[in-house]
Design an enzyme around this catalytic site. Structure first.
Site, PDB file in Angstrom:
ATOM      1  N   ASP A  22       0.779  -1.258   0.000  1.00 44.09           N
ATOM      2  CA  ASP A  22       0.000   0.000   0.000  1.00 44.09           C
ATOM      3  C   ASP A  22       0.809   1.306   0.000  1.00 44.09           C
ATOM      4  OD1 ASP A  22      -1.606  -2.080   0.814  1.00 44.09           O
ATOM      5  OD2 ASP A  22      -2.238  -1.156   2.672  1.00 44.09           O
ATOM      6  N   SER A  82      -0.352   0.256   7.471  1.00 42.28           N
ATOM      7  CA  SER A  82      -0.675   1.455   6.685  1.00 42.28           C
ATOM      8  C   SER A  82      -1.197   2.616   7.522  1.00 42.28           C
ATOM      9  CB  SER A  82      -1.693   1.100   5.609  1.00 42.28           C
ATOM     10  OG  SER A  82      -1.037   0.385   4.586  1.00 42.28           O
ATOM     11  N   ARG A 147      -7.337  -0.696  11.604  1.00 48.99           N
ATOM     12  CA  ARG A 147      -6.082  -0.240  10.986  1.00 48.99           C
ATOM     13  C   ARG A 147      -6.289   0.805   9.882  1.00 48.99           C
ATOM     14  NH1 ARG A 147      -6.764  -5.714   9.686  1.00 48.99           N
ATOM     15  NH2 ARG A 147      -7.253  -6.143   7.495  1.00 48.99           N
TER      16      ARG A 147
HETATM   17  C1  FRU Z   1      -3.957  -3.557   2.689  1.00 47.80           C
HETATM   18  C2  FRU Z   1      -3.357  -4.008   4.009  1.00 47.80           C
HETATM   19  C3  FRU Z   1      -3.706  -3.029   5.108  1.00 47.80           C
HETATM   20  C4  FRU Z   1      -2.579  -3.220   6.082  1.00 47.80           C
HETATM   21  C5  FRU Z   1      -1.410  -3.473   5.166  1.00 47.80           C
HETATM   22  C6  FRU Z   1      -0.372  -4.392   5.726  1.00 47.80           C
HETATM   23  O1  FRU Z   1      -3.304  -4.020   1.569  1.00 47.80           O
HETATM   24  O2  FRU Z   1      -3.796  -5.315   4.300  1.00 47.80           O
HETATM   25  O3  FRU Z   1      -4.981  -3.207   5.655  1.00 47.80           O
HETATM   26  O4  FRU Z   1      -2.381  -2.116   6.897  1.00 47.80           O
HETATM   27  O5  FRU Z   1      -1.931  -4.009   3.971  1.00 47.80           O
HETATM   28  O6  FRU Z   1       0.785  -4.406   4.946  1.00 47.80           O
END
Ligand code: FRU
Length: 477
Positions: A22, A82, A147
């Site tokens: 991300d 993220s 998150r």
């Molecule tokens: C989305 C995700 C988020 C998380 C991150 C972990 O692609 O699953 O929800 O924060 O990737 O790398």
């Protein structure tokens, strides 16, 4: 012998080494665009998440900066997941998800943590962390699925939209508020999803655009239930209105941001030109990652940044790529008539560049543009007149992403909102990606492809009659 093709994208944001997912903390700060990202520097696979960091002045040429966050505290030892960035009193703040060390029961909690920088390069985590602990969750919200906070300001306050999961197993977005970024309180369930909209919403983003309130999120398992990660090329934009008395978002419509196979977790900023610019991870969970499997030592790429606009409640998207093609003059061919046949047009070929097309499709039945073509392989961009659908098919593009027998998974399409005489396409080709922009801003299809041999061919096929009024290929180094 064939030269081994390299899949590393040239003019997209890619990690210097290791794994990228991300986009995080996308912001304009002290005149430069900063892009952070989910980063595993020690392997080309997902692992303990760091925040990688790069910056750019034109959103196309990126300079790598030192890692901004590493998982080195009890509250984020399992990963710095993220989050987003905001400027306050000249300092740059990052709000991110810390995934805690496992407790005695083996559970990793997700909590929100703050880091600050005075120079936009070196970040320090604050003493108060976690600034939003699991205890600040409303009843019923999962403490292990909490998150991806996205910061914004409204009416003199700071807010964060945060991804969450309900007890019933639907996605939802929670809203938190703070006066100083350190002390936070739960404000509201901003928007709650239905069963059809996935079991969890990741990476929310909230902003106002052209008079409407917009909420972006990436739902897991949407629209088909029970099929892990099928959904993950779907990121949704909800357009509606926030009631600032109850702090709840009332959606009026939902639309998909991208209709290709590789688009997830988009994040946006507003820049000093007033542009709402969005960038996404151009890959997906639940698929295999060829560059890792081949031992190339890196995985991942961002999309081309896009400007978002709303017109009559409809999303419009335009590529931000002017600095890539500046000074180049496209070689344009004159009108080319094609009837139930195949054409290869002189000068129209290449692995990396911008292909611009203007085709009269009023007498077409089906039009096919084959890209990244070699003797065995090609990726199809197609237009079906009867359905008025634009699509992409990578089932013969090279290394199979989803498994040989899963051809339906290798193709996606979208109906265009209006019948057109002219099919206008801006197609960006990079070493392992194809982004198809419909020229009126009505649809984008982003997809990874991995040809096994050098593949620079471009050819046109049609049933019915097509007039290729313009075709230009501008190489991008
Ligand atoms: C989305 C995700 C988020 C998380 C991150 C972990 O692609 O699953 O929800 O924060 O990737 O790398």
């Amino acid at each position: 012998a064939a030269v081994a093709p390299l899949y590393r994208n040239h003019y997209h944001a890619v990690p210097p080494i290791g794994w990228m997912n991300d986009p995080n903390g996308f912001i304009q700060y002290q005149g430069a665009y900063h892009l952070f990202y989910q980063f595993h520097p020690y392997d080309a696979k997902w692992g303990p998440m760091h925040w990688g960091h790069m910056k750019s002045t034109d959103l196309t040429h990126w300079e790598d900066l030192p890692v901004a966050l590493a998982p080195d505290q009890a509250y984020d030892r399992f990963g710095c997941f993220s989050g987003s960035a905001i400027e306050k009193d000249g300092k740059l703040y990052l709000l991110y998800t810390g995934v805690t060390e496992a407790d005695e029961a083996g559970i990793h909690y997700q909590v929100q943590c703050l880091a600050v920088s005075e120079d936009g390069v070196h970040f320090e985590k604050v003493q108060h962390n976690p600034v939003i602990p699991a205890a600040a969750l409303p009843e019923g919200a999962s403490p292990i699925d909490f998150r991806d906070p996205k910061l914004f300001e409204h009416d003199g306050m700071f807010y964060a939209v945060i991804a969450s999961k309900t007890e019933e197993g639907t996605g939802q977005v929670l809203l938190y508020e703070s006066a100083d970024l350190l002390d936070w309180r739960f404000s509201s369930v901003f928007l709650k999803g239905t069963k059809e909209q996935g079991i969890m919403w990741e990476c929310p983003d909230f902003f106002t655009l052209d008079g409407k309130d917009c909420l972006i999120f990436s739902p897991m398992q949407w629209p088909e239930e029970g099929n892990d990660y099928q959904n993950l090329n779907a990121s949704l934009l909800a357009i509606g209105k926030v009631d600032w008395a109850t702090n709840q978002f009332h959606p009026e419509s939902f639309q998909e941001l991208d209709h290709g196979l590789d688009y997830y977790a988009p994040q946006s900023l507003e820049d000093d030109l007033g542009r709402r610019i969005c960038i996404a991870w151009m890959q997906n969970w639940g698929r295999n990652f060829p560059t890792d499997e081949l031992g190339h030592g890196w995985t991942g790429s961002m999309t081309i940044p896009r400007q978002l606009k709303l017109e009559d409640g409809k999303l419009k998207q335009y590529p931000i790529a002017a600095s890539l093609t500046e000074g180049e003059s496209p070689e344009t061919i004159g009108a080319f008539y094609l009837e139930d046949g195949v054409a290869v047009l002189p000068g129209i070929e290449g692995e990396r560049g911008l292909l611009q097309l203007k085709i009269d499709v009023s007498a077409v039945e089906r039009m096919e543009i084959r890209l990244r073509e070699n003797e065995q392989e090609s990726t199809l961009v197609f237009y079906d007149r009867m359905m008025n659908e634009l699509g992409i098919d990578r089932s013969k593009s090279g290394i199979m992403i989803n498994g040989e027998e899963a051809t339906p998974l290798s193709c996606r399409k979208v109906a265009l909102p209006t019948m057109v005489q002219w099919l206008l396409l801006d197609i960006f080709l990079d070493s392992s990606s194809i982004e198809v922009f419909e020229g009126n801003g009505d649809a984008v299809l982003s997809t990874n492809v991995y040809p096994t041999e050098p593949a620079s061919g471009i050819s046109f096929r049609c049933s019915g009659k097509a007039v290729i009024e313009q075709a230009a290929f501008m190489p991008i180094a």
